[in-house]
Write an enzyme that holds these catalytic residues in place. Structure first.
Site, PDB file in Angstrom:
ATOM      1  N   ASP A   1       1.316   5.012  -5.018  1.00  0.00           N
ATOM      2  CA  ASP A   1       0.527   6.229  -4.865  1.00  0.00           C
ATOM      3  C   ASP A   1       1.202   7.413  -5.561  1.00  0.00           C
ATOM      4  O   ASP A   1       2.129   8.007  -5.028  1.00  0.00           O
ATOM      5  CB  ASP A   1       0.341   6.518  -3.367  1.00  0.00           C
ATOM      6  CG  ASP A   1      -0.578   7.705  -3.134  1.00  0.00           C
ATOM      7  OD1 ASP A   1      -1.022   8.313  -4.122  1.00  0.00           O
ATOM      8  OD2 ASP A   1      -0.842   8.003  -1.964  1.00  0.00           O
TER       9      ASP A   1
ATOM     10  N   HIS B   1      -9.625   5.139   1.365  1.00  0.00           N
ATOM     11  CA  HIS B   1      -8.485   5.226   2.289  1.00  0.00           C
ATOM     12  C   HIS B   1      -8.889   6.121   3.457  1.00  0.00           C
ATOM     13  O   HIS B   1      -9.758   6.971   3.318  1.00  0.00           O
ATOM     14  CB  HIS B   1      -7.279   5.824   1.568  1.00  0.00           C
ATOM     15  CG  HIS B   1      -6.625   4.851   0.627  1.00  0.00           C
ATOM     16  ND1 HIS B   1      -5.295   4.550   0.675  1.00  0.00           N
ATOM     17  CD2 HIS B   1      -7.144   4.085  -0.359  1.00  0.00           C
ATOM     18  CE1 HIS B   1      -5.012   3.652  -0.253  1.00  0.00           C
ATOM     19  NE2 HIS B   1      -6.130   3.355  -0.908  1.00  0.00           N
ATOM     20  N   GLY B   2      -8.223   5.893   4.591  1.00  0.00           N
ATOM     21  CA  GLY B   2      -8.547   6.715   5.754  1.00  0.00           C
ATOM     22  C   GLY B   2      -9.843   6.271   6.402  1.00  0.00           C
ATOM     23  O   GLY B   2     -10.689   7.093   6.747  1.00  0.00           O
ATOM     24  N   GLY B   3      -9.987   4.946   6.590  1.00  0.00           N
ATOM     25  CA  GLY B   3     -11.221   4.414   7.186  1.00  0.00           C
ATOM     26  C   GLY B   3     -11.380   4.750   8.660  1.00  0.00           C
ATOM     27  O   GLY B   3     -12.506   4.837   9.164  1.00  0.00           O
TER      28      GLY B   3
ATOM     29  N   ASP C   1       0.820  -1.204   0.000  1.00  0.00           N
ATOM     30  CA  ASP C   1       0.000   0.000   0.000  1.00  0.00           C
ATOM     31  C   ASP C   1       0.863   1.269   0.000  1.00  0.00           C
ATOM     32  O   ASP C   1       1.880   1.343   0.694  1.00  0.00           O
ATOM     33  CB  ASP C   1      -0.879  -0.032   1.264  1.00  0.00           C
ATOM     34  CG  ASP C   1      -1.976   1.004   1.238  1.00  0.00           C
ATOM     35  OD1 ASP C   1      -2.448   1.337   0.145  1.00  0.00           O
ATOM     36  OD2 ASP C   1      -2.356   1.473   2.322  1.00  0.00           O
TER      37      ASP C   1
ATOM     38  N   GLY D   1      -5.183   8.921   8.943  1.00  0.00           N
ATOM     39  CA  GLY D   1      -4.836   9.292  10.319  1.00  0.00           C
ATOM     40  C   GLY D   1      -6.029   9.815  11.085  1.00  0.00           C
ATOM     41  O   GLY D   1      -7.175   9.695  10.647  1.00  0.00           O
TER      42      GLY D   1
ATOM     43  N   GLU E   1      -4.979   5.577  -7.489  1.00  0.00           N
ATOM     44  CA  GLU E   1      -5.703   6.602  -6.718  1.00  0.00           C
ATOM     45  C   GLU E   1      -5.783   7.874  -7.542  1.00  0.00           C
ATOM     46  O   GLU E   1      -4.797   8.326  -8.120  1.00  0.00           O
ATOM     47  CB  GLU E   1      -5.011   6.894  -5.379  1.00  0.00           C
ATOM     48  CG  GLU E   1      -5.750   7.985  -4.580  1.00  0.00           C
ATOM     49  CD  GLU E   1      -5.264   8.126  -3.135  1.00  0.00           C
ATOM     50  OE1 GLU E   1      -4.925   7.099  -2.511  1.00  0.00           O
ATOM     51  OE2 GLU E   1      -5.233   9.271  -2.643  1.00  0.00           O
TER      52      GLU E   1
HETATM   53  P1  13P Z   1      -6.288   5.252   8.402  1.00  0.00           P
HETATM   54  O1  13P Z   1      -4.967   5.066   9.077  1.00  0.00           O
HETATM   55  O2  13P Z   1      -6.791   6.644   8.498  1.00  0.00           O
HETATM   56  O3  13P Z   1      -7.292   4.223   8.808  1.00  0.00           O
HETATM   57  O4  13P Z   1      -6.023   5.034   6.846  1.00  0.00           O
HETATM   58  C1  13P Z   1      -5.430   3.834   6.420  1.00  0.00           C
HETATM   59  C2  13P Z   1      -5.164   3.863   4.967  1.00  0.00           C
HETATM   60  O5  13P Z   1      -5.857   4.518   4.208  1.00  0.00           O
HETATM   61  C3  13P Z   1      -4.050   3.063   4.453  1.00  0.00           C
HETATM   62  O6  13P Z   1      -3.920   3.180   3.074  1.00  0.00           O
END
Ligand code: 13P
Length: 392
Positions: A104, A209-211, A82, A182, A134
């Protein structure tokens, strides 16, 4: 052998309106916690190796453990690289055992992102590896506070997404519709109308991304609008940190292993609640039945060298062949040897392990065109036999 093709897994989720979790593996405790969650929920799972985390562990040393965990599992697993930073990094990840890659380049201009992603797709698809691209920019860094990384969020446009997916050939598209990597600054506002437009314009599944930090309701709306893969990392780290802090407060005598004792369980608990919300719990059997297993392949050469050659000349030829083979995308590793039996028909062996049958076929095509791995090797080989073997 529950390693399956990542694209098959994500497409299954897309067709059946749920999302698979791609959980950041920060160390062995995370790996075990994530796998325990997937097993207990009977869920497919993606083990996510995030390049920016490699300063915290040696990727080449952790990967055999990740692969072993995937192969021992009774639920379907895929291994994804990733936020890679280059084609070379993606090649390395594939060689190490990742069957999905995401490099990315989303911070670059549209055309640059497109060309660079296309190169990744060409290389990775030749190895049978799934590629996520992306478009738009999701700012922030996994595991950190969003306010420490004030990069501007750039939303994905549906019109650009169509051209990008068509021209790159990516299997899955990560979109930017309001999430950040984050910890959030405030409550995230997600642009569902934009997401719905992107979904309607494309035929590939979408990734978020960013769940971390999103609510169950937000997850459900994302999934209803075409999201079939959710990347999730910071909240696992936060759960692990809470457990470590509790152990310190409870004064576990500072013994390292007792401070870490709850990390597996904390990661497991966090991952389990996601798997349930995302609808992938209970899907393991159908995914295993419907997705292609990920099978490695081997090319074996048993050979003699021409009698005029000395042992050291033969060894030098082999060294050269090994160097050019090692640079071939999709080659996992190479073993060279000499037969032990005195009456052996062939004196030498070359065993090339490929990440997949596709990678082996790509190698043969390249050999046919370029005389690969090197002409010197074959011109000095005498009697020989070659075998292509697929893992069963
Ligand atoms: P978070 O750390 O915000 O959950 O995002 C993880 C992510 O998108 C890894 O590609």
């Amino acid at each position: 052998m529950p390693l399956v093709h990542l694209s098959d897994m994500i497409n299954h989720a897309y067709r059946h309106h749920y999302a698979v979790g791609a959980f950041g593996v920060a160390n062995l405790q995370f790996l075990e916690g994530i796998m325990q969650a997937a097993e207990s929920c009977r869920s497919p799972v993606v083990l996510n190796l995030i390049e920016s985390h490699f300063e915290g562990y040696n990727f080449d040393i952790l990967m055999p453990a990740v692969t072993a965990a995937a192969r021992q599992a009774t639920v379907p697993v895929a291994i994804n690289f990733d936020h890679g930073t280059s084609l070379a990094a993606a090649e390395r990840a594939i060689r190490a055992g990742c069957n999905g890659v995401m490099v990315d380049t989303s911070a670059l201009r549209f055309s640059e992102n497109l060309w660079q992603t296309r190169d990744i797709v060409t290389m990775a698809h030749a190895c049978g590896v799934t590629v996520e691209g992306e478009l738009g920019y999701v700012p922030g860094v996994e595991g950190d506070n969003a306010k420490n990384h004030p990069g501007e969020l750039a939303y994905t446009s549906a019109a650009e997404a169509v051209g990008y997916v068509e021209r790159t050939g990516v299997d899955c598209l990560a979109v930017s519709i309001g999430t950040v990597h984050g910890r959030m600054k405030g409550a995230p506002k997600l642009d569902y109308a934009r997401l719905a437009k992107i979904k309607d314009a494309l035929t590939v599944p979408l990734a978020i991304h960013g769940g971390s930090g999103l609510s169950p309701d937000q997850f459900r709306k994302l999934i209803a609008n075409g999201v079939a893969k959710i990347n999730y990392s910071t909240a696992l780290a936060d759960a692990a940190n809470r457990s470590i802090r509790e152990n310190i407060t409870a004064d576990r005598k500072g013994v390292h292993n007792s401070l870490l004792a709850g990390v597996r369980g904390a990661v497991r608990g966090e991952a389990e609640s996601c798997l349930r919300i995302w609808g992938c719990g209970g899907r393991a059997a159908e995914v295993l039945a419907q997705c292609r297993p990920w099978q490695e392949a081997q090319h074996l050469v048993l050979y003699n060298v021409q009698s005029a050659l000395s042992e050291s000349e033969a060894a030098a030829i082999m060294r050269e062949a090994k160097i050019s083979l090692e640079a071939t995308p999709g080659v996992r590793n190479i073993h060279t040897g000499q037969t032990i039996q005195a009456d052996g028909k062939y004196r030498f062996s070359l065993l090339v392990n490929f990440v997949s049958q596709s990678a082996l076929l790509a190698y043969h095509n390249q050999s046919a065109q370029l005389g690969f791995p090197n002409k010197a090797f074959w011109s000095l080989v005498d009697e020989h036999v070659t075998l292509d073997i697929r893992e069963s």
